[in-house]
Structure formats: structure tokens, C-alpha cells
Motif scaffolding. Structure first.
Motif, mmCIF file in Angstrom:
data_model
loop_
_atom_site.group_PDB
_atom_site.id
_atom_site.type_symbol
_atom_site.label_atom_id
_atom_site.label_comp_id
_atom_site.label_asym_id
_atom_site.label_seq_id
_atom_site.Cartn_x
_atom_site.Cartn_y
_atom_site.Cartn_z
ATOM 1 N N PHE A 63 0.857 -1.189 0.000
ATOM 2 C CA PHE A 63 0.000 0.000 0.000
ATOM 3 C C PHE A 63 0.893 1.238 0.000
ATOM 4 N N VAL A 64 0.297 2.373 -0.319
ATOM 5 C CA VAL A 64 1.060 3.630 -0.380
ATOM 6 C C VAL A 64 0.446 4.602 0.629
ATOM 7 N N THR A 65 1.281 5.167 1.490
ATOM 8 C CA THR A 65 0.792 6.167 2.446
ATOM 9 C C THR A 65 1.181 7.557 1.940
ATOM 10 N N ALA A 66 0.597 8.595 2.549
ATOM 11 C CA ALA A 66 0.820 9.964 2.055
ATOM 12 C C ALA A 66 2.310 10.343 1.977
ATOM 13 N N PRO A 67 3.127 10.027 2.992
ATOM 14 C CA PRO A 67 4.542 10.429 2.887
ATOM 15 C C PRO A 67 5.275 9.703 1.765
ATOM 16 N N GLU A 68 4.748 8.530 1.357
ATOM 17 C CA GLU A 68 5.406 7.749 0.303
ATOM 18 C C GLU A 68 5.048 8.273 -1.088
ATOM 19 N N ILE A 69 3.989 9.079 -1.158
ATOM 20 C CA ILE A 69 3.540 9.571 -2.467
ATOM 21 C C ILE A 69 4.506 10.620 -3.004
ATOM 22 N N GLY A 70 5.141 11.348 -2.094
ATOM 23 C CA GLY A 70 6.072 12.402 -2.500
ATOM 24 C C GLY A 70 6.279 13.348 -1.335
ATOM 25 N N PRO A 71 7.247 14.280 -1.443
ATOM 26 C CA PRO A 71 7.569 15.137 -0.288
ATOM 27 C C PRO A 71 6.545 16.232 0.006
ATOM 28 N N ALA A 72 5.575 16.470 -0.901
ATOM 29 C CA ALA A 72 4.640 17.585 -0.697
ATOM 30 C C ALA A 72 3.875 17.459 0.622
ATOM 31 N N PHE A 73 3.555 16.232 1.009
ATOM 32 C CA PHE A 73 2.800 16.008 2.250
ATOM 33 C C PHE A 73 3.598 16.541 3.448
ATOM 34 N N ALA A 74 4.847 16.117 3.562
ATOM 35 C CA ALA A 74 5.674 16.536 4.703
ATOM 36 C C ALA A 74 5.998 18.028 4.617
ATOM 37 N N GLN A 75 6.240 18.509 3.408
ATOM 38 C CA GLN A 75 6.584 19.929 3.246
ATOM 39 C C GLN A 75 5.440 20.817 3.727
ATOM 40 N N THR A 76 4.203 20.358 3.509
ATOM 41 C CA THR A 76 3.034 21.143 3.900
ATOM 42 C C THR A 76 2.743 20.971 5.393
ATOM 43 N N LEU A 77 2.819 19.731 5.846
ATOM 44 C CA LEU A 77 2.605 19.429 7.264
ATOM 45 C C LEU A 77 3.578 20.220 8.145
ATOM 46 N N ALA A 78 4.741 20.538 7.575
ATOM 47 C CA ALA A 78 5.768 21.263 8.332
ATOM 48 C C ALA A 78 5.241 22.587 8.875
ATOM 49 N N ALA A 79 4.311 23.230 8.153
ATOM 50 C CA ALA A 79 3.784 24.521 8.618
ATOM 51 C C ALA A 79 3.038 24.330 9.940
ATOM 52 N N GLN A 80 2.213 23.240 10.004
ATOM 53 C CA GLN A 80 1.483 22.991 11.258
ATOM 54 C C GLN A 80 2.422 22.540 12.368
ATOM 55 N N ALA A 81 3.409 21.736 11.988
ATOM 56 C CA ALA A 81 4.381 21.275 12.989
ATOM 57 C C ALA A 81 5.109 22.483 13.575
ATOM 58 N N ALA A 82 5.531 23.400 12.708
ATOM 59 C CA ALA A 82 6.300 24.567 13.173
ATOM 60 C C ALA A 82 5.457 25.396 14.144
ATOM 61 N N GLN A 83 4.183 25.605 13.811
ATOM 62 C CA GLN A 83 3.340 26.406 14.716
ATOM 63 C C GLN A 83 3.206 25.710 16.080
ATOM 64 N N LEU A 84 2.995 24.388 16.049
ATOM 65 C CA LEU A 84 2.816 23.679 17.319
ATOM 66 C C LEU A 84 4.097 23.658 18.143
ATOM 67 N N LEU A 85 5.233 23.540 17.473
ATOM 68 C CA LEU A 85 6.502 23.552 18.219
ATOM 69 C C LEU A 85 6.689 24.919 18.881
ATOM 70 N N ALA A 86 6.330 25.981 18.150
ATOM 71 C CA ALA A 86 6.481 27.333 18.700
ATOM 72 C C ALA A 86 5.553 27.537 19.905
ATOM 73 N N LEU A 87 4.390 26.869 19.890
ATOM 74 C CA LEU A 87 3.418 27.056 20.976
ATOM 75 C C LEU A 87 3.669 26.127 22.163
ATOM 76 N N SER A 88 4.570 25.144 21.964
ATOM 77 C CA SER A 88 4.807 24.194 23.069
ATOM 78 C C SER A 88 6.306 24.087 23.362
ATOM 79 N N ALA A 89 6.980 23.156 22.716
ATOM 80 C CA ALA A 89 8.422 22.973 22.921
ATOM 81 C C ALA A 89 8.997 22.405 21.625
#
Ligand SMILES: C[S@@+](CC[C@H](N)C(=O)[O-])C[C@H]1O[C@@H](n2cnc3c(N)ncnc32)[C@H](O)[C@@H]1O
Length: 385
Positions: A63-89
Motif C-alpha cells: 500500500f502507499v501512504t501519504a509520505p510515500e507519495i512524494g515530499p509535498a505532504f511533509a513539506q506542507t505538514l511542516a507549517a502545522q508542525a512549526a506552529q505547534l513547536l512554537a506554541l509548546s516545545a
């Protein structure tokens, strides 16, 4: 069912796992709940689907998961990750990191944005996958490998972001049949060396959940579906660990009313073998994935009962557009056809309603996060849970 034939070595591994499963069933008095069968089929060290040597992810796997389809998934998710890291640790724990592709692409993108986390922990049940993750990260972002560490167990305390893509669907589920005389648990026995289904009256916490579902969703007699007490317990465990931060969980599934709709009368249990989906969990145990969709209402209930707050719930498509998927796409000029066309095709898979866009959901549960989260600013569907 016509499926591609496995190799002799693969058949021999599956036969060894079948002997192990039969021995466990025998030791348990001749019957085990399906949750136990699924746990052994997926996670028995060396033989289970996730713990053995089969390829699993991507075009050469099952099967194919979103991160395996290409880097766009992680590149986009990074925006939410960055905000959450800034708001927590500035710390991430990824649970069930698969091939390690998401970790590698996310770290690369966070570095590009100048927002690298201090540490990236991976919690992975499978030793074989831990090694594969290490290799992926070492090959892809070798200079960032030192930030990554593998956890042997859940931490006692954690501030930061807990990320899990397609992990809840790989957790064991109980099977329940609602009958005119009450709820029965569907489990597994053996007859002449073959696995067979056997129903027994449901009991304990499973019975409570089954009765509550019958009352809430008006389930007709003969209705078969899944209940995952493992997912509930896992969310509650993280709730106790999290100080300030969030769980960001991405998976396929529905709110309860849709999950236990009377028309979905045979549940959502699904097996994946070489890109073929079918519903036969006794087929070649250890060589195929077994999954069930996620009841996101149960996820929220378990989290909120344990002290988490619902921070957002949306489709993958809405979430990714809110996080700047169009900007990620625009980084590659459309005139550069050799790069743009595969990128556009991967983005289409991630967001198209006919592919992952609608079926896949993103849910965020957290503690001590007061700002609205970027990924849910438009199209939040929390009210449907
Ligand atoms: C369907 S795969 C998804 C892999 C990866 N996240 C991806 O998106 O490609 C499920 C993963 O979850 C892991 N897993 C399942 N339950 C887990 C748990 N309780 N703790 C840690 N890992 C788990 C499996 O070993 C496997 O790596």
C-alpha cells in the motif's frame, strides 16, 4: 479472490506464524478475540506483518501512504508542525514512522524554514522498521540523523508535538456482531488446522461500548463492525504524558454516526496485499496488512475524558490547503514539466475527494495550546464529531 502468489520463503514465514497463532489459540482454551489475532498477525517479532521482512510501503509493497507519495505532504505538514513547536516545545515524537520517509522529509523542510526541532523521537514497535527508518534518514538527511532517536517505550512526560500518520488504523480492533439477544464478540478458533470465526457473548468494557453504540446508532440485528479499545487506551496514555503540546493524528475514518451507519453493515476491516484490498484476514497471516477505519468520535471521547482538548478536526484536503499546499506546489514552475507533473499528480492524490482528500482526516488534541491551529482555520468539522 485472485492475488499475486507469494514466494516460497514468504509462505514458509506465514506458515510459521500460523503455527504460532494456532498455539496461542490453543493455550487460550481454543478461542481468542480478533484483537489478539490481529495483534499477533501484525506484530509478532520476526513473523508479524510489521515486524517481519516484507517490503510493505510504496510501489513495491502492499500500500502507499501519504509520505510515500512524494515530499509535498511533509513539506506542507511542516507549517502545522512549526506552529505547534512554537506554541509548546521544540520536540517531535513520531509514532509508527513506517519507512522513515515522513521523518526525513519533515526534518529537511523544517531545516529549510529555519525551524528545526531540538529532537525528533521515533516510537516504533517493529525492529525491522526501526532499522529501515535509520537507513532512510541517513541516506536522505545524514547531517540531521543525530537529532533523531528511537524510543523503547512511551516517555513519562513530553512537551511538544506527537505525530502519527496511519498508525491508529494499524491498532488491533475487536469485532462485534449485534444480535437480537445482545452483542457478541467475534473471535478466532481452529478446526482441522484452519482458522474459523466463532462468536461469544461480549463482556466487560467491550460490552459496555457495544451497548452504548447500539443505543446511539440504532444498529440492526446482524450488524458487524469494529471497536478499538486499543486506540482509546493509547490516546488516554498520551493524554497523561503530555504537558504542553498536541497529538496530530492523520488517518482514514469517520465520525461515529457515519462509521456505524446502518448501511455499513459489515464494518471497515480491510486487508492489503500487493495493492489489492480485500476482507480476508485469515489469508496468509504475516504477509498482508490488516486495518480498520478510525472512529474519530471515540478518539475525541478518549482524549477529552483523559484531559485533552479538541483543537481541530478536518479532512486531509482542507488541512493541507490551510497549511499552504498551494505554496508548496508553486515552488516548482509549471514550465519545468519533468518536476511539476509528478508533483501535481502527488498533490492530486493527497487532496482529491476520489483518493485521500476526503476519507483521510486530521485531528489535533492538545493541552495548553490556546491559539487557533493553522491547519483548521477553514473547514473545521469538529462539530460533526
Ligand atoms: C500503516 S503503517 C504507517 C507508517 C507511516 N506512518 C506512514 O505513514 O507511512 C503503521 C505503522 O504504525 C506502527 N505502529 C502501530 N501501532 C503502534 C504503536 N502502538 N506504537 C508504535 N508504532 C505502532 C507500525 O509498526 C507501522 O510502522
Amino acid at each position: 479472490m485472485l492475488l499475486p502468489p507469494p514466494t516460497a520463503a514468504a509462505i514458509s514465514c506465514s506458515s510459521a506464524l500460523c503455527r504460532r497463532l494456532a498455539a496461542e489459540i490453543g493455550a487460550a482454551g481454543g478461542w481468542v478475540g480478533f484483537d489478539h489475532f490481529m495483534e499477533l498477525a501484525l506484530y509478532t517479532p520476526g513473523l508479524g506483518y510489521y515486524a517481519g521482512g516484507s517490503h510493505k510501503f510504496g510501489a513495491a509493497g502492499d500500500f502507499v501512504t501519504a509520505p510515500e507519495i512524494g515530499p509535498a505532504f511533509a513539506q506542507t505538514l511542516a507549517a502545522q508542525a512549526a506552529q505547534l513547536l512554537a506554541l509548546s516545545a521544540p520536540r517531535i515524537v513520531e509514532v509508527g514512522a513506517g519507512s522513515g520517509q515522513l521523518a526525513a522529509d519533515l526534518l529537511r523542510e523544517l531545516e529549510l524554514r529555519g525551524l528545526l526541532p531540538e529532537s525528533y523521537g521515533i516510537l516504533e514497535l517493529s525492529g525491522e522498521l526501526q532499522e529501515r527508518q535509520r537507513q532512510t534518514i541517513a541516506a536522505s538527511v545524514p547531517h540531521l540523523l543525530r537529532r533523531v532517536h528511537w524510543l523503547e517505550r512511551l516517555p513519562e512526560y513530553f512537551d511538544g508535538l506527537v505525530l502519527a500518520n496511519e498508525v491508529l488504523d494499524a491498532m488491533p480492533v475487536h469485532l462485534v456482531v449485534w444480535t437480537t439477544t445482545g452483542a457478541a464478540e467475534r473471535g478466532v478458533s481452529t478446526v482441522d488446522g484452519q482458522f474459523v470465526w466463532v462468536d461469544r457473548p461480549a463482556s466487560g468494557r467491550l460490552l459496555e461500548r457495544a451497548q452504548a453504540l447500539a443505543a446511539e446508532c440504532a444498529l440492526p440485528p446482524g450488524y458487524l463492525s469494529e471497536i478499538s479499545l486499543t486506540v482509546d487506551a493509547w490516546v488516554a496514555e498520551w493524554a497523561a504524558i503530555l504537558g504542553r503540546g498536541a497529538l496530530l493524528l492523520i488517518d482514514y475514518g469517520f465520525p461515529r454516526r457515519e462509521y456505524y451507519h446502518w448501511q455499513r453493515a459489515t464494518g471497515t476491516l480491510m486487508c492489503h496485499y500487493r495493492h489489492q484490498a480485500h476482507a480476508e484476514p485469515f489469508y496468509l497471516p504475516g504477509l498482508q496488512d490488516i486495518t480498520a477505519h478510525v472512529d474519530f468520535t471515540a478518539v475525541v471521547e478518549a482524549g477529552c475524558a483523559a484531559g485533552l482538548e479538541l483543537l481541530g478536526y478536518s479532512t486531509q484536503s482542507n488541512f493541507l490547503f490551510n497549511c499552504g499546499l498551494s505554496d508548496v506546489l508553486a515552488r516548482t514552475p509549471a514550465t519545468d514539466a519533468s518536476h511539476y507533473l509528478p508533483l501535481a499528480s502527488s498533490v492530486n492524490k493527497l487532496v482529491s475527494p476520489a483518493e485521500m482528500g476526503e476519507l483521510f482526516k486530521v485531528i489535533a488534541l492538545g493541552k495548553g495550546i490556546t491559539e487557533p491551529l493553522l491547519g483548521f482555520v477553514r473547514g473545521d468539522r469538529s462539530a460533526t464529531l
